[in-house]
Write a protein that holds these residues in place. Structure first.
Motif, PDB file in Angstrom:
ATOM      1  N   UNK A   1     -36.370 -11.362  85.648  1.00 55.11           N
ATOM      2  CA  UNK A   1     -36.829 -12.514  86.442  1.00 55.11           C
ATOM      3  C   UNK A   1     -37.118 -13.704  85.538  1.00 55.11           C
ATOM      4  N   UNK A   2     -37.825 -13.451  84.429  1.00 52.77           N
ATOM      5  CA  UNK A   2     -38.181 -14.545  83.521  1.00 52.77           C
ATOM      6  C   UNK A   2     -36.953 -15.096  82.801  1.00 52.77           C
TER       7      UNK A   2
ATOM      8  N   UNK B   1     -34.154 -24.327  82.223  1.00 52.17           N
ATOM      9  CA  UNK B   1     -33.892 -24.867  80.898  1.00 52.17           C
ATOM     10  C   UNK B   1     -35.099 -24.847  79.975  1.00 52.17           C
ATOM     11  N   UNK B   2     -35.877 -23.775  80.055  1.00 55.80           N
ATOM     12  CA  UNK B   2     -37.070 -23.635  79.207  1.00 55.80           C
ATOM     13  C   UNK B   2     -37.022 -22.291  78.487  1.00 55.80           C
ATOM     14  N   UNK B   3     -37.905 -22.136  77.503  1.00 63.30           N
ATOM     15  CA  UNK B   3     -37.955 -20.883  76.749  1.00 63.30           C
ATOM     16  C   UNK B   3     -38.472 -19.748  77.632  1.00 63.30           C
ATOM     17  N   UNK B   4     -38.108 -18.534  77.271  1.00 62.59           N
ATOM     18  CA  UNK B   4     -38.510 -17.347  78.034  1.00 62.59           C
ATOM     19  C   UNK B   4     -40.023 -17.274  78.205  1.00 62.59           C
ATOM     20  N   UNK B   5     -40.761 -17.475  77.131  1.00 63.03           N
ATOM     21  CA  UNK B   5     -42.221 -17.330  77.175  1.00 63.03           C
ATOM     22  C   UNK B   5     -42.842 -18.363  78.099  1.00 63.03           C
ATOM     23  N   UNK B   6     -42.255 -19.559  78.156  1.00 64.13           N
ATOM     24  CA  UNK B   6     -42.786 -20.611  79.026  1.00 64.13           C
ATOM     25  C   UNK B   6     -42.377 -20.404  80.481  1.00 64.13           C
ATOM     26  N   UNK B   7     -41.441 -19.520  80.715  1.00 70.18           N
ATOM     27  CA  UNK B   7     -40.988 -19.245  82.086  1.00 70.18           C
ATOM     28  C   UNK B   7     -41.888 -18.238  82.801  1.00 70.18           C
ATOM     29  N   UNK B   8     -42.839 -17.661  82.094  1.00 75.75           N
ATOM     30  CA  UNK B   8     -43.768 -16.694  82.704  1.00 75.75           C
ATOM     31  C   UNK B   8     -44.750 -17.438  83.604  1.00 75.75           C
TER      32      UNK B   8
ATOM     33  N   UNK C   1     -53.392 -23.693  85.649  1.00 74.38           N
ATOM     34  CA  UNK C   1     -53.380 -24.558  84.462  1.00 74.38           C
ATOM     35  C   UNK C   1     -53.187 -23.775  83.161  1.00 74.38           C
ATOM     36  N   UNK C   2     -53.060 -22.453  83.257  1.00 76.49           N
ATOM     37  CA  UNK C   2     -52.761 -21.642  82.070  1.00 76.49           C
ATOM     38  C   UNK C   2     -51.264 -21.663  81.732  1.00 76.49           C
ATOM     39  N   UNK C   3     -50.426 -22.142  82.659  1.00 77.98           N
ATOM     40  CA  UNK C   3     -48.990 -22.171  82.408  1.00 77.98           C
ATOM     41  C   UNK C   3     -48.670 -23.116  81.249  1.00 77.98           C
ATOM     42  N   UNK C   4     -47.559 -22.847  80.571  1.00 78.26           N
ATOM     43  CA  UNK C   4     -47.160 -23.656  79.408  1.00 78.26           C
ATOM     44  C   UNK C   4     -45.834 -24.368  79.625  1.00 78.26           C
TER      45      UNK C   4
ATOM     46  N   UNK D   1     -41.910 -25.656  90.332  1.00 79.21           N
ATOM     47  CA  UNK D   1     -40.939 -24.702  90.880  1.00 79.21           C
ATOM     48  C   UNK D   1     -41.456 -23.264  90.772  1.00 79.21           C
ATOM     49  N   UNK D   2     -42.142 -22.958  89.679  1.00 84.00           N
ATOM     50  CA  UNK D   2     -42.721 -21.606  89.518  1.00 84.00           C
ATOM     51  C   UNK D   2     -43.781 -21.364  90.589  1.00 84.00           C
ATOM     52  N   UNK D   3     -44.644 -22.341  90.788  1.00 80.80           N
ATOM     53  CA  UNK D   3     -45.729 -22.208  91.766  1.00 80.80           C
ATOM     54  C   UNK D   3     -45.198 -22.108  93.197  1.00 80.80           C
TER      55      UNK D   3
END
Length: 731
Positions: A534-535, A543-550, A583-586, A594-596
């Motif tokens: 999913x991530x 178009x973002x890094x895997x860790x930031x897609x969490x 607000x913990x998202x990076x 879009x994640x929210x």
């Protein structure tokens, strides 16, 4: 002479009116009892973390009992470590043990004299050994990767079930003939708990959360249980709390455990003792304690099976019975032998492990009055204190001490015990201890320890490296988010934690599939694979890094799935609340929107938030969060990477909220409403709780259905008990 040997000697048997057997028969019987005694004493060394010593002693004997003891050693190694090679060896030994015991059983039946006054049929001691072997074989087969082996395991389980049931029916028939009963009545349950409530009323019982443990005196040899079983009949016997006080459980105390006087019961008091005139034969004691331990374990485990699977098992003749199983295990734990020790371990594993996942349980007050489906804190402490006294060198019981502290919301106290228990003579015990330490580190949000402890799990056993790497990655993600949102940004630390997080997440799926259950991947491994996929897909799309897609904190999600909120106090719960903030998202702002917006992401977050709110007593807030999930379209949870457990979990949380109101109605109504609605209002809430549980029980398959299903099954058992106690129609 060993403790078991002293226990078997006991008092002299009563003179028999029947003619004495021939010398050769007497010698053979004495040889059998000596072999049984030696095998049990040797096997009991396992419970003191000396599995190598147990194996060395057992190799010197060649009886069926020695074969069983050796098989138990290999079995313990296999299930504690989940290691395939050791499981194969255990299976081979169990088959040999079963064959040897079958021959001995037939021989005993052939040589038996007609008309003898027996509790059990001739050869029952060997029937028990066979059933014991079949039960262990079944467990190994079900844990095996092959579906064919699993089906064979169920066949063996069925045979063991029938054998044990036959033994218990023979015992019941004999006791009925003598005008006695082995059943546990409600009154007996209540009387066994009355001493606890009395002590609290007199101000003599400290709260559980103040409990601290100290090592038992290693010179203490352990209490010797008399040959004539006294159970709960002794008029002068101390209640469990008083016996517990003889063993210091204060880590700052200098007093040591004192041995109990010979002739007292060897364990915490259990309801419904049996006449000491009945069990005065070593073989009968072996069969009684062993059958109660085996059959009790089987009935308890079958009762824990999720609803869908339990219906399938009932079709082929398996029916669990939680109350009866628990009572039988308490009965077995009375005896100072390997059967009693395993029975005690099963009880503590159930109460401190499986029951810790459940929320819908009787209150402490109901347990004191005899609610067998609840968590009997005082009896568990008493049982644990006794096991510590019997087996002072074992890290297994220290591990259980830590779990008791955790269940009493003393996570820091539990961690203290676990950190002092990291080196056991049994690698499997060390692995269990480390896994519990890893979970507790997660619950207190010590992310560095959480990461390191889960990575050590990879080294200690191979149950699920995928899960270990994943949760270690979850911990490192929190370190990354902390560094990212720090007021004093340290770019080197940010990049260090980000890189490590990505490495751990990507490593997890590559080691998946090594373990299977009923020929299927482990549920948590499926869960991890879906998460990472999913991530990765989100990372490419945005178009973002895997860790930031969490999105939602995966650490908080793990805490929910392990029900860690139940063990937390307010400070830990408030930290969880903060960790669940958006607000913990990076990710960049547009990506965050879009994640929210993803419904399953919202639902996962709100289920976690609702559980935290419930534990903080914020019932209205929890209900609002859950209502928002229930209003979502079910189709939003369909798909290869969707979090499909969130919707049924929300239904379960609604049931848990209703149960909180049943136990604490003052949280939802005022005094006038209580007088007006009373019983009807209470019954309505119980029905509401059951209605939510029924919906989850009938839910279609989802990845973590077994994990949620265990909570549902326990809740349904509690509702049945509650309705029975109130004289309402059964569910």
């Amino acid at each position: 002479m060993s403790r078991i040997g002293a226990w078997f000697r006991g008092s002299a048997p009563k003179p028999s009116s029947t003619p004495s057997p021939t010398v050769s028969q007497a010698d053979l019987r004495a040889k059998e009892i000596a072999a049984m005694e030696d095998a049990m004493a040797s096997t009991a060394l396992i419970m003191n973390d000396d599995i190598e010593g147990a194996e060395e002693r057992l190799r010197k004997g060649d009886s069926s009992f020695h074969h069983l003891g050796m098989a138990v050693c290999i079995f313990m190694r296999s299930i504690l470590g989940f290691e395939k090679e050791i499981m194969a060896e255990a299976s081979s030994r169990l088959v040999d043990c079963e064959n040897t015991s079958w021959n001995e059983m037939k021989k005993a039946q052939k040589e038996a004299k007609a008309g003898e006054d027996r509790i059990y049929p001739p050869g029952s001691e060997y029937s028990l050994v066979i059933a014991d072997s079949q039960l262990m074989s079944a467990i190994i087969a079900v844990l095996h990767e092959s579906l064919t082996e699993a089906l064979r395991g169920f066949y063996k389980l069925r045979k063991a079930y029938l054998t044990l049931d036959e033994i218990m029916q023979a015992e019941a028939a004999y006791l009925k003939k003598k005008g006695l009963s082995s059943d546990f009545s409600k009154e007996q349950l209540a009387s066994s708990s009355s001493s606890t409530s009395g002590a609290r009323a007199n101000g003599t019982d400290d709260t559980d959360t103040d409990l601290e443990f100290v090592d038992a005196d290693e010179a203490h040899s352990g209490a010797q249980t008399p040959l004539s079983y006294e159970g709960h009949l002794s008029k002068g016997s101390d209640p469990p709390e008083k016996r517990l006080s003889k063993l210091s459980l204060n880590s700052n105390a200098t007093s040591k455990a004192q041995p109990e006087k010979p002739g007292t019961s060897g364990g915490p008091s259990t309801p419904g003792g049996l006449s000491s005139d009945i069990f005065n034969n070593p073989v009968d004691i072996f069969v009684h304690s062993g059958a109660n331990m085996c059959f009790g374990s089987m009935l308890l485990l079958l009762s824990m099976v999720p609803p869908t699977f339990s219906r399938l098992l009932s079709i082929i003749g398996f029916r669990g019975d939680r109350e009866r199983g628990i009572n039988m295990l308490w009965q077995s734990s009375q005896f100072n032998n390997i059967n009693g020790a395993v029975g005690g371990l099963m009880l503590l594993s159930y109460y401190n492990g499986l029951l810790s996942f459940a929320d819908i349980l009787p209150s402490d007050e109901d347990v004191e009055k005899g609610a067998i489906v609840g968590y009997p804190r005082a009896r568990c402490k008493a049982l644990l204190a006794q096991m510590r006294a019997r087996y002072p060198d074992s890290g297994l019981w220290r591990f259980e001490e830590a779990r008791i502290l955790g269940n009493n919301r003393d996570l820091h106290g539990a961690l203290k015990v676990l950190k002092s228990n990291t080196e056991s003579k049994m690698r499997q015990v060390t692995a269990l201890n480390n896994f519990e330490m890893s979970l507790n580190s997660m619950y207190v949000h010590d992310y560095s320890d959480m990461r390191d402890n889960f990575l050590r799990c990879v080294e200690l056993n191979d149950w699920s490296p995928t899960l270990y790497y994943y949760i270690a990655g979850c911990a490192e993600l929190e370190n990354y988010r902390n560094a990212f949102h720090s007021k004093e940004k340290d770019e080197s630390q940010i990049q260090l934690h980000k890189k490590k997080t990505e490495e751990l997440f990507l490593k997890a799926p590559t080691v998946a599939g090594k373990k299977r259950f009923l020929a299927k991947p482990l549920p948590f491994e499926q869960f991890v694979a879906r998460k990472i996929q999913k991530w990765e897909e989100r990372s490419k799309e945005l178009g973002i890094d895997l860790v930031d897609a969490v999105g939602v904190s995966p650490t908080e999600e793990m805490i929910y799935l392990w029900n860690g909120t139940k063990k937390m106090q307010a400070p830990e719960l408030e930290t969880s609340e903060k960790a669940l903030h958006w607000d913990r998202l990076t990710a960049p702002e547009e990506a965050q929107k879009k994640i929210k917006a993803e419904l399953d992401e919202q639902a996962t977050r709100d289920v976690c938030r609702a559980a935290v709110a419930r534990e903080l007593g914020k019932l209205d807030e929890a209900r609002e969060l859950l209502d928002s999930i229930l209003a979502m379209d079910k189709l939003a949870f369909k798909g290869a990477t969707k979090d499909d457990y969130a919707l049924p979990a929300a239904h379960y949380e609604m049931a848990a909220l209703a149960w909180v109101e049943v136990q604490k109605p003052e949280l939802r109504r005022d005094d006038d409403e209580e007088e007006e609605y009373g019983e009807d209002w209470l019954r309505e809430k119980v029905d509401e709780c059951q209605s939510w549980l029924d919906k989850v029980a009938k839910w279609e398959a989802f990845v973590l259905d077994a994990r949620i299903g265990m909570r549902v099954q326990t809740g349904m058992d509690t509702i049945r008990w509650y309705k029975r106690e109130h004289g309402w129609a059964a569910a």
